[in-house]
Write a protein that holds these residues in place. Structure first.
Motif, PDB file in Angstrom:
ATOM      1  N   CYS A 211       0.665  -1.189   0.040  1.00  0.00           N
ATOM      2  CA  CYS A 211      -0.003   0.003  -0.123  1.00  0.00           C
ATOM      3  C   CYS A 211       0.923   1.177  -0.078  1.00  0.00           C
ATOM      4  O   CYS A 211       1.967   1.139   0.607  1.00  0.00           O
ATOM      5  CB  CYS A 211      -1.051  -0.194   1.170  1.00  0.00           C
ATOM      6  SG  CYS A 211      -2.060   1.371   1.278  1.00  0.00           S
ATOM      7  N   ALA A 212       0.484   2.231  -0.844  1.00  0.00           N
ATOM      8  CA  ALA A 212       1.419   3.468  -0.772  1.00  0.00           C
ATOM      9  C   ALA A 212       0.487   4.676  -1.046  1.00  0.00           C
ATOM     10  O   ALA A 212      -0.523   4.675  -1.746  1.00  0.00           O
ATOM     11  CB  ALA A 212       2.384   3.428  -2.136  1.00  0.00           C
ATOM     12  N   ALA A 213       0.674   5.777  -0.397  1.00  0.00           N
ATOM     13  CA  ALA A 213       0.017   6.860  -0.507  1.00  0.00           C
ATOM     14  C   ALA A 213       1.107   8.144  -0.791  1.00  0.00           C
ATOM     15  O   ALA A 213       2.117   8.104   0.014  1.00  0.00           O
ATOM     16  CB  ALA A 213      -0.907   7.316   0.622  1.00  0.00           C
ATOM     17  N   VAL A 214       0.838   8.692  -1.984  1.00  0.00           N
ATOM     18  CA  VAL A 214       1.965   9.469  -2.467  1.00  0.00           C
ATOM     19  C   VAL A 214       1.366  10.822  -2.774  1.00  0.00           C
ATOM     20  O   VAL A 214       0.256  11.101  -3.289  1.00  0.00           O
ATOM     21  CB  VAL A 214       2.820   8.865  -3.739  1.00  0.00           C
ATOM     22  CG1 VAL A 214       3.798   9.880  -4.024  1.00  0.00           C
ATOM     23  CG2 VAL A 214       3.002   7.583  -3.592  1.00  0.00           C
ATOM     24  N   LEU A 215       2.104  11.963  -2.332  1.00  0.00           N
ATOM     25  CA  LEU A 215       1.721  13.450  -2.814  1.00  0.00           C
ATOM     26  C   LEU A 215       2.617  13.982  -3.716  1.00  0.00           C
ATOM     27  O   LEU A 215       3.868  13.653  -3.483  1.00  0.00           O
ATOM     28  CB  LEU A 215       1.382  14.257  -1.304  1.00  0.00           C
ATOM     29  CG  LEU A 215       0.617  14.049  -0.376  1.00  0.00           C
ATOM     30  CD1 LEU A 215       0.660  14.936   0.845  1.00  0.00           C
ATOM     31  CD2 LEU A 215      -0.643  14.153  -1.041  1.00  0.00           C
ATOM     32  N   LEU A 216       2.188  14.614  -4.625  1.00  0.00           N
ATOM     33  CA  LEU A 216       2.800  14.941  -5.584  1.00  0.00           C
ATOM     34  C   LEU A 216       2.920  16.478  -5.911  1.00  0.00           C
ATOM     35  O   LEU A 216       1.724  17.045  -6.213  1.00  0.00           O
ATOM     36  CB  LEU A 216       3.055  14.385  -6.899  1.00  0.00           C
ATOM     37  CG  LEU A 216       2.695  12.735  -6.828  1.00  0.00           C
ATOM     38  CD1 LEU A 216       1.575  12.195  -7.668  1.00  0.00           C
ATOM     39  CD2 LEU A 216       4.121  12.340  -7.838  1.00  0.00           C
ATOM     40  N   GLN A 217       4.165  17.333  -5.958  1.00  0.00           N
ATOM     41  CA  GLN A 217       4.083  18.497  -6.481  1.00  0.00           C
ATOM     42  C   GLN A 217       4.506  18.777  -7.725  1.00  0.00           C
ATOM     43  O   GLN A 217       5.867  18.381  -7.835  1.00  0.00           O
ATOM     44  CB  GLN A 217       4.245  19.709  -5.569  1.00  0.00           C
ATOM     45  CG  GLN A 217       4.402  21.339  -5.787  1.00  0.00           C
ATOM     46  CD  GLN A 217       5.284  21.856  -5.085  1.00  0.00           C
ATOM     47  OE1 GLN A 217       6.407  21.590  -4.314  1.00  0.00           O
ATOM     48  NE2 GLN A 217       4.976  23.298  -4.792  1.00  0.00           N
ATOM     49  N   PHE A 218       3.938  19.183  -8.880  1.00  0.00           N
ATOM     50  CA  PHE A 218       4.490  19.425 -10.298  1.00  0.00           C
ATOM     51  C   PHE A 218       5.108  20.575 -10.112  1.00  0.00           C
ATOM     52  O   PHE A 218       4.948  21.731  -9.712  1.00  0.00           O
ATOM     53  CB  PHE A 218       3.388  19.228 -11.457  1.00  0.00           C
ATOM     54  CG  PHE A 218       2.781  17.851 -11.224  1.00  0.00           C
ATOM     55  CD1 PHE A 218       3.207  16.702 -12.138  1.00  0.00           C
ATOM     56  CD2 PHE A 218       1.739  17.203 -10.354  1.00  0.00           C
ATOM     57  CE1 PHE A 218       2.766  15.487 -12.047  1.00  0.00           C
ATOM     58  CE2 PHE A 218       1.170  16.089 -10.398  1.00  0.00           C
ATOM     59  CZ  PHE A 218       1.591  15.132 -11.158  1.00  0.00           C
ATOM     60  N   ASP A 219       6.221  20.565 -11.367  1.00  0.00           N
ATOM     61  CA  ASP A 219       6.834  21.897 -11.909  1.00  0.00           C
ATOM     62  C   ASP A 219       5.965  22.872 -11.953  1.00  0.00           C
ATOM     63  O   ASP A 219       6.165  24.195 -11.832  1.00  0.00           O
ATOM     64  CB  ASP A 219       7.757  21.687 -12.777  1.00  0.00           C
ATOM     65  CG  ASP A 219       9.179  21.174 -12.254  1.00  0.00           C
ATOM     66  OD1 ASP A 219       9.372  21.222 -11.035  1.00  0.00           O
ATOM     67  OD2 ASP A 219       9.919  20.933 -13.160  1.00  0.00           O
ATOM     68  N   ASN A 220       4.739  22.854 -12.547  1.00  0.00           N
ATOM     69  CA  ASN A 220       3.755  23.884 -13.027  1.00  0.00           C
ATOM     70  C   ASN A 220       2.937  24.082 -12.046  1.00  0.00           C
ATOM     71  O   ASN A 220       1.829  25.056 -12.496  1.00  0.00           O
ATOM     72  CB  ASN A 220       3.050  23.254 -14.287  1.00  0.00           C
ATOM     73  CG  ASN A 220       2.247  22.067 -14.040  1.00  0.00           C
ATOM     74  OD1 ASN A 220       1.989  21.645 -12.879  1.00  0.00           O
ATOM     75  ND2 ASN A 220       1.759  21.213 -14.857  1.00  0.00           N
ATOM     76  N   GLY A 221       3.234  23.856 -10.865  1.00  0.00           N
ATOM     77  CA  GLY A 221       2.359  24.289  -9.525  1.00  0.00           C
ATOM     78  C   GLY A 221       1.305  23.274  -9.301  1.00  0.00           C
ATOM     79  O   GLY A 221       0.512  23.237  -8.182  1.00  0.00           O
TER      80      GLY A 221
END
Ligand SMILES: NC(=O)c1ccc[n+]([C@@H]2O[C@H](COP(=O)([O-])OP(=O)(O)OC[C@H]3O[C@@H](n4cnc5c(N)ncnc54)[C@H](O)[C@@H]3O)[C@@H](O)[C@H]2O)c1
Length: 351
Positions: A211-221
């Motif tokens: 199980c995995a929970a991932v938060l992502l911030q992209f370069d475009n905001g």
């Protein structure tokens, strides 16, 4: 007209055999040899009517193929591809491009130095529905991309884990499965600046995460989340929802990716787009659905057709070694974030 490209197969297991089936349907390429030390491989080569080699190096020397498909175990990907590049032979290399960024950097450098192309097998990017989704996002149909929700939630049967390496470190769902979703997120939404992550093995108790929970911030905001589990009775995953691979029952009505921007939203794989009639409207006005269309075709077959053109130097690879290395760097950042509890940035990879 060109004569068919002579392609050799290195690794004739589950994936190699799928590549062979698609190769059979192409007029522009033909299988010329199989190299695989496994017990089934000589029989397959005989059945397919091509030369057999246990050792791919001998095959490269004696057959001199125009191109190769490499579908051997992950840990052999980079060393095998390096040998092919040294022999001047273009490579369709199965994903993951490698297992560590250090070795993959060597491959990126070798492809640049020799000028021999590598196409990495992130085949979903060739799926026409992803091509259409990419067009929609990049044409501005969603306005400014703002939030991204990705789901990979299904159950692998317990029998899947009877093969010992599938329970051991290095074969977890991040590198085996979520790598596809993360590659598509990069492709559709842009590069990732940083991630935070929590992983758990609480259901199966193996060394690998289930199980995995991932938060992502992209370069475009844009901000995103990816929630994955291979131990749940749930219908939300590319495998079940896209209908790409007939071995999985097709769950046609459920999305696995939801992209939302200031001007609209898109569910994938349904390609249902939502927008307001009046761009200034808000939650009291109805959202209008538009069913976007695309012409269905097999992503693995399209990938092979593209590879033939890459090997003939007619086009650049859609997924180069450097591009695939960025997806691997993202996996490494997620692992580090899960281990340390800190936000982590993927290592930058130069082309
Ligand atoms: N694109 C996808 O969706 C997808 C799906 C499944 C697997 N894969 C990838 O395909 C690759 C193979 O996976 P698989 O499921 O076919 O595994 P598999 O175990 O069925 O096949 C691997 C084959 O490689 C052979 N092999 C081992 N050492 C070799 C060597 N030195 N030289 C040549 N062949 C060798 C084995 O004998 C076996 O036949 C993996 O990298 C995997 O990540 C990709």
């Amino acid at each position: 007209m060109n004569s068919p490209l002579r392609i050799a197969l290195i690794g004739a297991g589950n994936m190699g055999q799928q590549h062979y089936q698609h190769l059979q349907s192409l007029a522009e390429a033909t299988l010329c040899a199989v190299a695989d030390p496994g017990p089934q491989a000589a029989g397959l080569a005989a059945q397919w009517g091509v030369a057999y080699f246990a050792d791919y190096r001998q095959m490269l020397e004696q057959v001199r193929p125009d191109a190769v498909i490499v579908a051997n175990p992950n840990t052999l990907h980079v060393s095998t591809a390096l040998d092919c590049l040294a022999a001047g032979v273009p490579v369709l290399l199965e994903k993951p491009v490698g297992v560590h960024l250090d070795e993959v950097r060597e491959l990126v450098a070798a492809s640049k130095a020799t000028g021999v192309p590598v196409l990495v097998g992130h085949h979903r990017r060739h799926n026409p529905l992803i091509v259409r989704a990419h067009e929609l996002v990049h044409s501005g149909a969603l306005g400014r991309l703002t939030t991204v929700t990705a789901l990979w939630q299904l159950r692998k049967p317990d029998s899947y884990f009877e093969i010992p390496w599938r329970r051991e470190p290095g074969a977890g769902m991040l590198l085996t499965n979520l790598i596809h979703d993360l590659d598509l997120l990069r492709h559709l939404c842009g590069e990732v600046r940083q991630v935070q992550a929590i992983t758990s093995n609480a259901v199966r108790g193996f060394a690998n995460e289930d199980c995995a929970a991932v938060l992502l911030q992209f370069d475009n905001g844009a901000l995103g989340s990816l929630t994955g589990s291979d131990a749940v009775a749930a219908p939300w995953s590319w495998e079940l929802d896209s209908g790409e691979n007939p071995v999985y029952p097709h769950q046609t009505d459920q999305p696995c990716y939801l992209l939302a921007g200031t001007g609209g939203a898109l569910s994938i794989p349904q390609l249902k787009r939502w927008h307001y009639a009046d761009a200034e409207a808000g939650w009291h006005q109805p959202l209008l659905p538009v069913q976007e269309s695309f012409s269905g075709d097999d992503a693995l077959r399209l990938q092979l057709q593209h590879f033939v053109r890459v090997a003939r130097r007619e086009v650049e690879p859609l997924v180069s070694a450097a591009d695939a290395a960025r997806t691997l760097a993202l996996i490494e950042a997620i692992r580090e974030a899960a281990q340390t509890g800190r936000a982590c940035a993927p290592t930058l990879i130069e082309e």
